[in-house]
Design an enzyme around this catalytic site. Structure first.
Site, short mmCIF file in Angstrom:
data_model
loop_
_atom_site.label_atom_id
_atom_site.label_comp_id
_atom_site.label_asym_id
_atom_site.label_seq_id
_atom_site.Cartn_x
_atom_site.Cartn_y
_atom_site.Cartn_z
N ARG A 114 0.85 -1.18 0.00
CA ARG A 114 0.00 0.00 0.00
C ARG A 114 0.89 1.23 0.00
O ARG A 114 2.05 1.17 0.39
CB ARG A 114 -0.92 0.02 1.22
CG ARG A 114 -0.17 0.15 2.53
CD ARG A 114 -1.09 0.48 3.69
NE ARG A 114 -0.33 0.74 4.90
CZ ARG A 114 -0.85 1.33 5.98
NH1 ARG A 114 -2.10 1.71 5.98
NH2 ARG A 114 -0.11 1.55 7.05
N GLU A 153 -3.12 7.88 5.91
CA GLU A 153 -1.80 7.98 6.51
C GLU A 153 -0.73 8.39 5.50
O GLU A 153 0.22 7.65 5.22
CB GLU A 153 -1.43 6.66 7.19
CG GLU A 153 -2.34 6.30 8.34
CD GLU A 153 -2.07 4.94 8.95
OE1 GLU A 153 -2.57 4.67 10.05
OE2 GLU A 153 -1.34 4.13 8.32
N GLU A 312 -8.11 6.11 14.50
CA GLU A 312 -7.69 4.70 14.59
C GLU A 312 -6.89 4.49 15.86
O GLU A 312 -6.03 5.31 16.21
CB GLU A 312 -6.78 4.30 13.42
CG GLU A 312 -7.43 4.14 12.08
CD GLU A 312 -6.43 3.63 11.03
OE1 GLU A 312 -5.45 2.93 11.41
OE2 GLU A 312 -6.61 3.93 9.84
N PHE A 362 -3.59 -10.58 12.02
CA PHE A 362 -3.37 -10.76 13.46
C PHE A 362 -3.46 -9.44 14.22
O PHE A 362 -3.15 -9.39 15.41
CB PHE A 362 -2.01 -11.43 13.70
CG PHE A 362 -1.94 -12.82 13.14
CD1 PHE A 362 -2.81 -13.80 13.58
CD2 PHE A 362 -1.03 -13.13 12.16
CE1 PHE A 362 -2.77 -15.08 13.05
CE2 PHE A 362 -0.97 -14.41 11.62
CZ PHE A 362 -1.84 -15.39 12.07
#
Length: 673
Positions: A114, A153, A312, A362
């Site tokens: 990304r 971000e 976030e 995870f």
């Protein structure tokens, strides 16, 4: 004026990144049912969805997004709608491989992660504004739309590209910034090593060279890369403002994480309608709640003191550190409400439902792999109820006691090559001074070095290597007018071009500090020096020492050994109606506490000595009242003194005299009057 609060949101924001495209539609109904059970008020949607929204060039599929936005609206859940420009589709890169960024070593990065974007690339810019326009035109009037979330971000994981397109763009930026090549030569000091340029088109990005390159060029390239990303944000923002007036536009910052030190958030804070931040605990053995408080204070400061939004954080462990421990019971609530105490208008998470596939499977989520029969889920539901009970806090502002000067340009300059010691870490000093203030129960505002400081009785300057002449005058005038300042070593050394201020160190600050520094004398690994006070006290310093010559300043502690023995280590200078302190070595926690104790006394600041360590007390004040947040990070029950009675909002109980705060708990009192 653009709106500065999410449209239609009447409570604190609670929810997270929602990625329904990762799941069959049969799961969506369960998702919204659980969102209602948890008290979710807003979710972020579509951030990574470009490949689904535009599966082929110019071919759009909005059906799935229509259905999920309708479903969320029908269930009373607001939407922070993303423009998916952080991850262009594979077909885009196949058609335009030059949009992938190139490293300083000349390696073009590949598609498959990304944020792999050359922000100067014309094809990317056109594609990004096109998909943004399509989204704005389609959803401008959708009743679920609360705000826009541009990109994701910025600067993570790539901010600077070194390709030929960026080289040409950099030259244009230099022409706009400096006007002439002679001005560039002067700013960068290109007479050194024969680097002088005759024409702007001779200048390239600071690519990997035989040895260290020009530091002025490297610093300007960091500014250019940041400005280029910001140009792309502004282009999308302006489209959204034009097509969806009344809907605020933001992008999620990462103000206190070293992973995003390539962004000047003072500049970005002026461009967004709502400042939002992502924060994740760095679990390296330090007290994580101190870094969290620092991140929240810094985000609020970037917002100019206005309410902001935590967009976030994690319900439990993350997945990208070498070791990713789970959060302890109650820690999710302490983390979330800690951000709210320091100005956030809610607590959002990454992400709603834990992924089964992909790089972050995870990473914890609001709905974990184990489902609703888990501690995490039960704590999520409890947190939703707590935030609902705090709705009246919305719009109030956090009250700060002191200020810390902070400048991303200075951090950029200090990380360039060939400094006096690689053991000197300016961020470590900022963290250490902040922690010392935190342990004295002082709430901190961060301030740009050129900002108005008159509201603060005490200002701390931790390792601010780059200071403009204007910043130096600002600090001097602040002290002359009665302020107290504490300055750490290697501050005020260079100007905005990384050129050493003329005359003796510390050029921008030597007058207000009443001293000069003849020579830096960094220590070798493992070395330390003793520092003796006139009262018989003794401290220890390491990493750095200096040959300090008082020019009016009073020595307070003196080096007792080492090459700088006999020279002042800590000084105090009366200047005008105020006081300036200087420390020329790296003090540990005990030394910083002693130093700040003297400075706090000079400044007349109440450091709340009646509070135990690791118990936060923070205030928010506004039209709806004054709210005292008490957060107990210890394993023991405590009682926090109250100067005024009030009502504890999480339990509904009256609070008078001393507020009981159980171990690991949070209490919020709306004070009477």
């Amino acid at each position: 004026m653009p709106e500065t609060t999410p449209r239609g949101l009447t409570r604190l924001a609670f929810g997270g990144d929602y990625n329904p495209e990762q799941w069959p539609e049969s799961v969506w109904q369960e998702d919204v049912r659980l969102m209602r059970e948890a008290g979710v008020t807003m979710v972020s949607v579509g951030i990574f969805s470009w490949a689904l929204l535009e599966p082929r060039p110019g071919v759009y599929d909005f059906g799935w997004l229509d259905r999920i936005l309708d479903l969320l609206h029908d269930n009373g859940i607001r939407v922070d709608l993303g423009t998916p420009t952080v991850v262009p589709p594979a077909w885009f890169y196949r058609a335009h491989p030059d949009a992938l960024p190139v490293t300083a070593d000349g390696v073009r990065l590949a598609f498959g992660s990304r944020g792999a974007i050359c922000h100067s690339n014309a094809h990317y810019r056109t594609a990004a504004t096109t998909i943004t326009t399509q989204l704005a035109e389609r959803y401008a009037d959708h009743p679920a739309l609360a705000m826009w979330h541009v990109h994701n971000e910025y600067g993570v994981p790539v901010s600077a590209c070194y390709c030929d397109s960026c080289a040409a763009h950099f030259r244009r930026w230099l022409a706009t910034t400096y006007g002439t090549v002679d001005a560039v030569n002067e700013a960068w000091g290109t007479a050194f090593w024969g680097q002088r340029y005759a024409h702007l088109d001779e200048i390239d990005p600071p690519r990997t060279a035989a040895t260290v390159g020009n530091p002025g060029q490297a610093l300007d390239y960091k500014r250019f890369a940041d400005a280029t990303m910001r140009e792309n944000f502004v282009a999308e923002r302006d489209i959204l403002h034009r097509l969806t007036p009344g809907v605020p536009v933001t992008t999620n910052f990462m103000v206190a994480l070293s992973q995003c030190d390539s962004v000047d958030y003072w500049a970005w804070g002026r461009e967004v309608d709502i400042v939002t931040n992502d924060h994740y605990l760095i679990t390296d053995g330090r007290r994580t709640h101190v870094n969290l408080a620092m991140a929240a204070d810094l985000t609020r400061s970037v917002a100019g003191g206005a309410p902001w939004l935590l967009l976030e954080h994690s319900t439990s462990g993350v997945n990208w550190q070498p070791r990713n421990p789970a959060k302890a019971p109650g820690q999710m609530a302490r983390n979330s409400l800690g951000h709210v105490a320091r100005g956030s208008e809610g607590a959002m998470f990454f992400q709603w439902r834990q992924s089964r596939r992909g790089a972050e499977k995870f990473h914890s989520a609001m709905v974990p792999h184990g489902g609703t029969d888990t501690r995490v889920w039960r704590e999520v539901v409890e947190l939703g109820a707590s935030l609902d009970s705090l709705s009246t806090v919305r719009g109030t502002r956090t009250t700060a006691d002191v200020a810390v000067l902070w400048d991303w340009h200075s951090w950029w300059a200090q990380t360039l090559d060939w400094r006096p010691s690689e053991d000197h870490d300016p961020r470590e000093r900022a963290d250490a001074f902040y922690e010392a203030l935190y342990d004295r129960h002082l709430t901190v505002d961060f301030a740009h070095p050129e900002a108005d400081l008159s509201a603060y009785p005490l200002v701390v300057v931790p390792a601010l290597y780059l200071m403009t002449e204007k910043a130096g005058r600002n600090v001097r005038e602040y002290v002359e007018n009665g302020g107290t300042v504490v300055v750490s070593y290697f501050s005020g050394i260079v100007d905005q071009h990384d050129a050493v201020h003329e005359g003796a160190h510390p050029g921008a600050l030597r007058d207000v500090l009443g001293l000069t520094v003849e020579e830096f004398s960094p220590l070798l690994p493992g070395q330390a020096v003793r520092i003796a006070g006139s009262d018989g006290s003794e401290l220890t310093g390491d990493v750095w020492t200096e040959v300090v010559v008082p020019r009016g300043a009073e020595p307070v502690w003196t080096y007792a050994d080492g090459l700088t023995a006999g020279h002042p280590a800590v000084t105090r200078n009366r200047h005008g109606r105020g006081t300036a302190w200087y420390v020329s070595t790296r003090l540990g926690a005990q030394g910083l506490d002693a130093l700040l104790g003297w400075a706090i006394e000079d400044a007349g600041v109440d450091a709340r000595a009646d509070l135990p360590r690791d118990v936060e007390v923070v205030r928010r004040t506004g039209e709806s009242g004054t709210y005292l947040f008490a957060i107990n990070h210890t394993a023991a029950d405590v009682k926090v003194p109250l100067e005024t009675d009030g009502t504890e909002l999480l339990t509904g109980e009256r609070a008078a005299g001393r507020l009981p705060v159980p171990a690991g708990a949070v209490r919020v009192v709306r004070l009477d009057g």
